[in-house]
Enzyme design. Structure first.
Site, PDB file in Angstrom:
ATOM      1  N   ASP A  18       0.848  -1.205   0.000  1.00 50.10           N
ATOM      2  CA  ASP A  18       0.000   0.000   0.000  1.00 50.10           C
ATOM      3  C   ASP A  18       0.885   1.256   0.000  1.00 50.10           C
ATOM      4  O   ASP A  18       0.375   2.380  -0.083  1.00 50.10           O
ATOM      5  CB  ASP A  18      -1.011  -0.008   1.153  1.00 50.10           C
ATOM      6  CG  ASP A  18      -0.371   0.055   2.525  1.00 50.10           C
ATOM      7  OD1 ASP A  18       0.876  -0.007   2.617  1.00 50.10           O
ATOM      8  OD2 ASP A  18      -1.106   0.159   3.527  1.00 50.10           O
ATOM      9  N   SER A  19       2.214   1.066   0.033  1.00 50.29           N
ATOM     10  CA  SER A  19       3.142   2.177  -0.207  1.00 50.29           C
ATOM     11  C   SER A  19       2.868   2.818  -1.561  1.00 50.29           C
ATOM     12  O   SER A  19       3.330   3.933  -1.827  1.00 50.29           O
ATOM     13  CB  SER A  19       4.596   1.684  -0.149  1.00 50.29           C
ATOM     14  OG  SER A  19       4.771   0.551  -0.978  1.00 50.29           O
ATOM     15  N   ASP A  47      -1.161  -6.409  -0.226  1.00 52.88           N
ATOM     16  CA  ASP A  47      -1.140  -5.692   1.055  1.00 52.88           C
ATOM     17  C   ASP A  47      -2.557  -5.211   1.392  1.00 52.88           C
ATOM     18  O   ASP A  47      -3.169  -4.474   0.604  1.00 52.88           O
ATOM     19  CB  ASP A  47      -0.202  -4.484   0.895  1.00 52.88           C
ATOM     20  CG  ASP A  47       0.397  -4.028   2.196  1.00 52.88           C
ATOM     21  OD1 ASP A  47       0.177  -4.683   3.238  1.00 52.88           O
ATOM     22  OD2 ASP A  47       1.117  -3.003   2.180  1.00 52.88           O
ATOM     23  N   LYS A  69      -0.775  -9.493   3.196  1.00 47.45           N
ATOM     24  CA  LYS A  69      -0.017  -8.944   4.330  1.00 47.45           C
ATOM     25  C   LYS A  69      -0.914  -7.970   5.073  1.00 47.45           C
ATOM     26  O   LYS A  69      -1.731  -7.274   4.443  1.00 47.45           O
ATOM     27  CB  LYS A  69       1.238  -8.205   3.848  1.00 47.45           C
ATOM     28  CG  LYS A  69       2.031  -7.576   5.011  1.00 47.45           C
ATOM     29  CD  LYS A  69       3.338  -6.961   4.553  1.00 47.45           C
ATOM     30  CE  LYS A  69       3.211  -5.569   4.002  1.00 47.45           C
ATOM     31  NZ  LYS A  69       2.642  -4.571   4.952  1.00 47.45           N
ATOM     32  N   GLU A  92      -0.893  -5.237   8.778  1.00 45.68           N
ATOM     33  CA  GLU A  92      -0.054  -4.606   9.800  1.00 45.68           C
ATOM     34  C   GLU A  92      -0.609  -4.862  11.204  1.00 45.68           C
ATOM     35  O   GLU A  92      -1.823  -4.796  11.410  1.00 45.68           O
ATOM     36  CB  GLU A  92       0.022  -3.090   9.546  1.00 45.68           C
ATOM     37  CG  GLU A  92       0.711  -2.751   8.242  1.00 45.68           C
ATOM     38  CD  GLU A  92       0.837  -1.249   8.004  1.00 45.68           C
ATOM     39  OE1 GLU A  92       0.551  -0.447   8.922  1.00 45.68           O
ATOM     40  OE2 GLU A  92       1.241  -0.882   6.884  1.00 45.68           O
ATOM     41  N   GLU A 133       9.719  -3.812  10.393  1.00 42.73           N
ATOM     42  CA  GLU A 133      10.047  -2.489   9.825  1.00 42.73           C
ATOM     43  C   GLU A 133      10.484  -1.527  10.925  1.00 42.73           C
ATOM     44  O   GLU A 133       9.827  -1.417  11.979  1.00 42.73           O
ATOM     45  CB  GLU A 133       8.823  -1.901   9.087  1.00 42.73           C
ATOM     46  CG  GLU A 133       9.129  -0.512   8.521  1.00 42.73           C
ATOM     47  CD  GLU A 133       8.127  -0.014   7.484  1.00 42.73           C
ATOM     48  OE1 GLU A 133       7.215  -0.757   7.107  1.00 42.73           O
ATOM     49  OE2 GLU A 133       8.288   1.162   7.069  1.00 42.73           O
TER      50      GLU A 133
HETATM   51  O1  KIV Z   1       3.533  -1.042   1.691  1.00 43.89           O
HETATM   52  C1  KIV Z   1       4.689  -1.489   1.605  1.00 43.89           C
HETATM   53  O2  KIV Z   1       5.376  -1.338   0.586  1.00 43.89           O
HETATM   54  C2  KIV Z   1       5.211  -2.203   2.757  1.00 43.89           C
HETATM   55  C3  KIV Z   1       6.672  -2.526   2.752  1.00 43.89           C
HETATM   56  C4  KIV Z   1       7.440  -1.306   3.029  1.00 43.89           C
HETATM   57  C5  KIV Z   1       7.021  -3.629   3.681  1.00 43.89           C
HETATM   58  O3  KIV Z   1       4.505  -2.476   3.673  1.00 43.89           O
END
Ligand code: KIV
Length: 262
Positions: free
Chosen positions: A46-47, A85, A115, A117, A180
């Site tokens: 989600d970056s 994510d 993934k 958080e 992280e």
């Molecule tokens: O969103 C993302 O790219 C991430 C990575 C930095 C691990 O969570």
């Protein structure tokens, strides 16, 4: 093309002391470049809210945006494991919501895993998604979706809490955990404690693998980079130069030349 990477292969890599290489990607051409280079895990992070959409945090990213990007990455990610994510508020409102949204990544976007958080506080969510047959990668330490709660993007140093989070996400069924923004000595303790692989970003050299944001390591944007990023290329400079050359040649009439004409 590398043999298909699976959750069991990643756990075997940890047991064999073989480092896991992970990177983010957000579209087909870069997914293909990353997979062709032999990267084991491609995270559609989600970056993208920051490096693709130009936002200042990951919070506004939606499920539909994540599904779109995951789908086009999966088309180019031959052999690599694609992890989708879960965006902010796609798993926090209840177990049913979390399982349904996790399932969409596999059903609609061809991801192999998701993934999310959080540590001990989301262990029930990880357990519910895993019970539905969906592999979950956990993410502890600096968790960007909690930026307001953390008071900024800050390194996390509470060793007791981090170790507890790591143990709880493993017990809940996560196949791997992203660490992280954690001091290297704490990451090492976590890595030595867990049976599942740790993937570090700003977490020192002793994790079982490393991940970076693709656009940061390729020099694709001008945003401020955290200390842990190494830039392996300066693609924004190369692109700016190419576009400036094109603009100049269109302006002076030297493009298109004879060889570009029918
Ligand atoms: O969103 C993302 O790219 C991430 C990575 C930095 C691990 O969570």
């Amino acid at each position: 093309m590398q043999a298909q990477i699976t959750t069991t292969k990643l756990i075997k890599m940890k047991q064999d002391g073989e480092k896991i290489v992970a990177l983010t990607a957000y579209d087909f051409p870069f997914a293909k470049i990353v997979a062709d280079a032999g990267v084991h895990v491609i995270l559609v992070g989600d970056s993208l809210g920051m490096v693709v959409q130009g936002g200042t945090s990951t919070l506004p990213v939606t499920m539909d945006e994540m599904l779109y990007h995951t789908r086009i990455v999966a088309r180019g990610a031959q052999g690599a494991m694609v992890v989708g994510d879960m965006p902010f508020m796609s798993y926090q409102a209840g177990l049913t919501q979390a399982v349904e949204n996790a399932g969409r990544f596999l059903k609609e976007a061809d991801a192999a895993a998701v993934k999310l958080e959080g540590g001990a506080d989301v262990s029930d969510v990880i357990a519910a998604i895993t019970a539905a047959g969906i592999p979950v990668q956990a993410h502890i330490g600096l968790t960007p979706q909690s930026v307001h709660q953390m008071g900024g993007f800050k390194v996390q140093r509470d060793e007791e809490r981090l170790l507890d989070d790591a143990r709880k996400v493993e017990a809940a069924g996560a196949f791997s955990v992203v660490l992280e923004g954690i001091p290297g000595d704490i990451s090492k303790k976590i890595t030595d404690t867990l049976n599942i692989p740790t993937i570090g970003i700003g977490a020192g050299p002793d994790c079982d693998g490393q991940i970076l944001v693709l656009h940061d390591m390729l020099g694709l944007n001008d945003r401020h980079l955290p200390k842990f990023v190494k830039q392996y290329a300066r693609l924004a400079d190369a692109a700016r130069e190419a576009v400036a050359d094109y603009a100049k040649e269109v302006a002076d009439g030297s493009f298109p030349a004879d060889e570009h004409c029918y």
